[in-house]
Design an enzyme around this catalytic site. Structure first.
Site, PDB file in Angstrom:
ATOM      1  N   GLU A 120       0.433  -1.272  -0.131  1.00 48.52           N
ATOM      2  CA  GLU A 120       0.178  -0.032  -0.234  1.00 48.52           C
ATOM      3  C   GLU A 120       0.801   1.276   0.288  1.00 48.52           C
ATOM      4  O   GLU A 120       1.908   1.172   0.455  1.00 48.52           O
ATOM      5  CB  GLU A 120      -0.384  -0.045   1.100  1.00 48.52           C
ATOM      6  CG  GLU A 120      -1.747  -0.812   1.433  1.00 48.52           C
ATOM      7  CD  GLU A 120      -3.042  -0.824   2.308  1.00 48.52           C
ATOM      8  OE1 GLU A 120      -4.202  -1.189   2.656  1.00 48.52           O
ATOM      9  OE2 GLU A 120      -2.664  -0.150   3.232  1.00 48.52           O
ATOM     10  N   CYS A 121       0.338   2.125  -1.396  1.00 48.88           N
ATOM     11  CA  CYS A 121       1.627   3.450  -0.264  1.00 48.88           C
ATOM     12  C   CYS A 121       2.911   3.053  -1.029  1.00 48.88           C
ATOM     13  O   CYS A 121       3.438   2.826  -2.188  1.00 48.88           O
ATOM     14  CB  CYS A 121       0.866   4.104  -0.070  1.00 48.88           C
ATOM     15  SG  CYS A 121       0.979   5.840  -0.410  1.00 48.88           S
TER      16      CYS A 121
END
Length: 443
Positions: free
Chosen positions: A333-334
């Site tokens: 994520e990210c």
């Protein structure tokens, strides 16, 4: 015969402000510690999407803090998160941005405002008001907030950045004329600012002396705020209701966990543990490999752009990550997504090789803000979710995609339904997104 009424959750308060930068985080941390020092069990919450503040809350009062989000969460999940307050004496919620700030298009329960969180929990609002540069006029601002939503209880104000005794007297005169309670007045002090960086506050684990800072905040609040009046103002009308936290995406989850990978929503991890999943933390920055017995490697967001050189040199971590992905899934994520890519360019323009499990190349050299709620419909399966599942989350970063050659993971839109180019991507057993998952979008 009348049915017995369901038990209510503990009473609480929402600490909000007219805008960001008013000092509400400092006030919340001081209140959490000061009330806990009185022997109260205080349950912290954060309204809206935030990965950093909950860790500060936990350090202040010793209880895990959870996000309540009216845009991303449905009733079942909202109730499950709210139920974390069982056993507490009172709740303290910290708002995001200004009290009524949210998005333009309604989500699951609302528009993502702090006022909606307070209303859903039955909490009165305490407004932290930066009164620098004004005196009696501050009452007009406070009165506007007190009357803007007549159904929202308003407990009073805590004045912040008061310049002098004369200044405080004038501001109090205005509040008295407006009929508003002043619960405290905090003198201006430059040493009460928490250190920040590009995503807001630095992480709690990075603060040079967080415990001493929180002790100082609590002493400051005790000296200048009527803690008894604050506690007495707490209310709540939300019944204790059953709800389900998010289910785990695997049974044994190797979770990257250090200052480069720390942006995991607490309610997700709590849901995984409650369902019996084993979370196996490891530190990529320390060149620790993920547990070879893990079913899934999960790389949360964080600040990999600040540690790109160390990550690129973490040979044991990278080798084990690549070996894992030959047969089992890995999701980022990210920041975690960026590390799964081919390269990360830091703010000095230096290109650092990453895991190469995806073709993604990202750059922090020219900063551009990407911020907002996201709704994603999966094109293919990702860990814990089948193809076609709709997810709700939040994106907040300054990195720019230079190359993204792999197929998209999802069709991604902002809160208003407009498509965004950050679709996530997939290759083999590797998947990644720029948004942080909050919840499945269950009808």
């Amino acid at each position: 015969m009348n049915e017995p009424l369901p038990p209510l959750l503990p009473p609480g308060l929402l600490i909000s402000a007219p805008a960001s930068g008013s000092g509400k985080t400092t006030v919340v941390l001081g209140l959490l510690r000061a009330l806990a020092q009185e022997g109260r069990a205080v349950q912290p919450f954060k309204s809206g999407p935030d990965y950093i503040d909950p860790a500060f809350h936990r350090a202040a009062c010793g209880r895990a803090s959870f996000n309540l989000d009216t845009w991303a969460m449905g009733e079942t999940l909202f109730s499950a998160v709210a139920a974390a307050s069982r056993g507490a004496d009172l709740c303290i919620g910290e708002g995001s941005m200004g009290l009524h700030d949210g998005v333009a298009t309604r989500g699951r329960l609302g528009f993502g405002t702090s006022a909606e969180t307070a209303r859903a929990m039955g909490w009165p609002v305490i407004l932290v008001l930066d009164v620098s540069g004004q005196a009696q006029s501050a009452a007009a601002t406070a009165l506007g907030f007190a009357t803007y939503a007549p159904d929202l209880p308003f407990a009073g104000v805590i004045l912040n950045r008061v310049a002098s005794a004369r200044h405080e007297r004038l501001v109090r005169l205005g509040m008295e004329r407006a009929g508003l309670a002043v619960l405290g007045a905090l003198p201006r002090r430059g040493d009460l600012m928490l250190p920040e960086r590009h995503l807001g506050l630095i992480q709690a684990a990075e603060h040079p002396d967080l415990e001493a800072a929180i002790v100082g905040y609590a002493a400051f609040l005790r000296a200048h705020v009527d803690l008894a009046a604050v506690a007495a103002a707490a209310r709540g009308n939300r019944p204790l209701a059953s709800g389900l936290l998010p289910r785990p995406p695997a049974q044994r989850i190797a979770l990257a966990s250090d200052t480069a990978f720390s942006f995991a929503y607490p309610h997700l991890l709590e849901g995984w543990r409650a369902a019996g999943a084993q979370i196996l933390p490891f530190s990529p920055l320390a060149d620790e490999p993920p547990d070879p017995s893990a079913d899934l490697v999960w790389l949360p967001g964080g600040y990999p752009e600040l540690h790109a050189g160390r990550l690129a040199a973490a040979e044991r971590f990278m080798a084990r990550l690549r070996a894992h992905t030959e047969t089992r899934p890995v999701h980022g994520e990210c920041g975690g997504y960026m590390v799964l890519g081919t390269a990360l360019i830091d703010k000095a323009g230096v290109r650092h090789p990453m895991a190469g499990l995806l073709g993604l190349v990202t750059s922090y050299e020219t900063r551009k803000l990407h911020l907002g709620y996201r709704r994603a419909v999966l094109e293919v399966a990702m860990p814990g979710h089948v193809a076609g599942t709709a997810l709700r989350g939040h994106e907040f970063h300054y990195s720019t995609i230079l190359e993204q050659p792999d197929p998209p993971l999802a069709r991604v839109a902002d809160a208003d339904g407009h498509g965004v180019p950050e679709t996530g991507s997939r290759r083999g057993h590797a998947t990644g997104t720029f948004f942080h998952l909050i919840a499945e979008d269950i009808p």
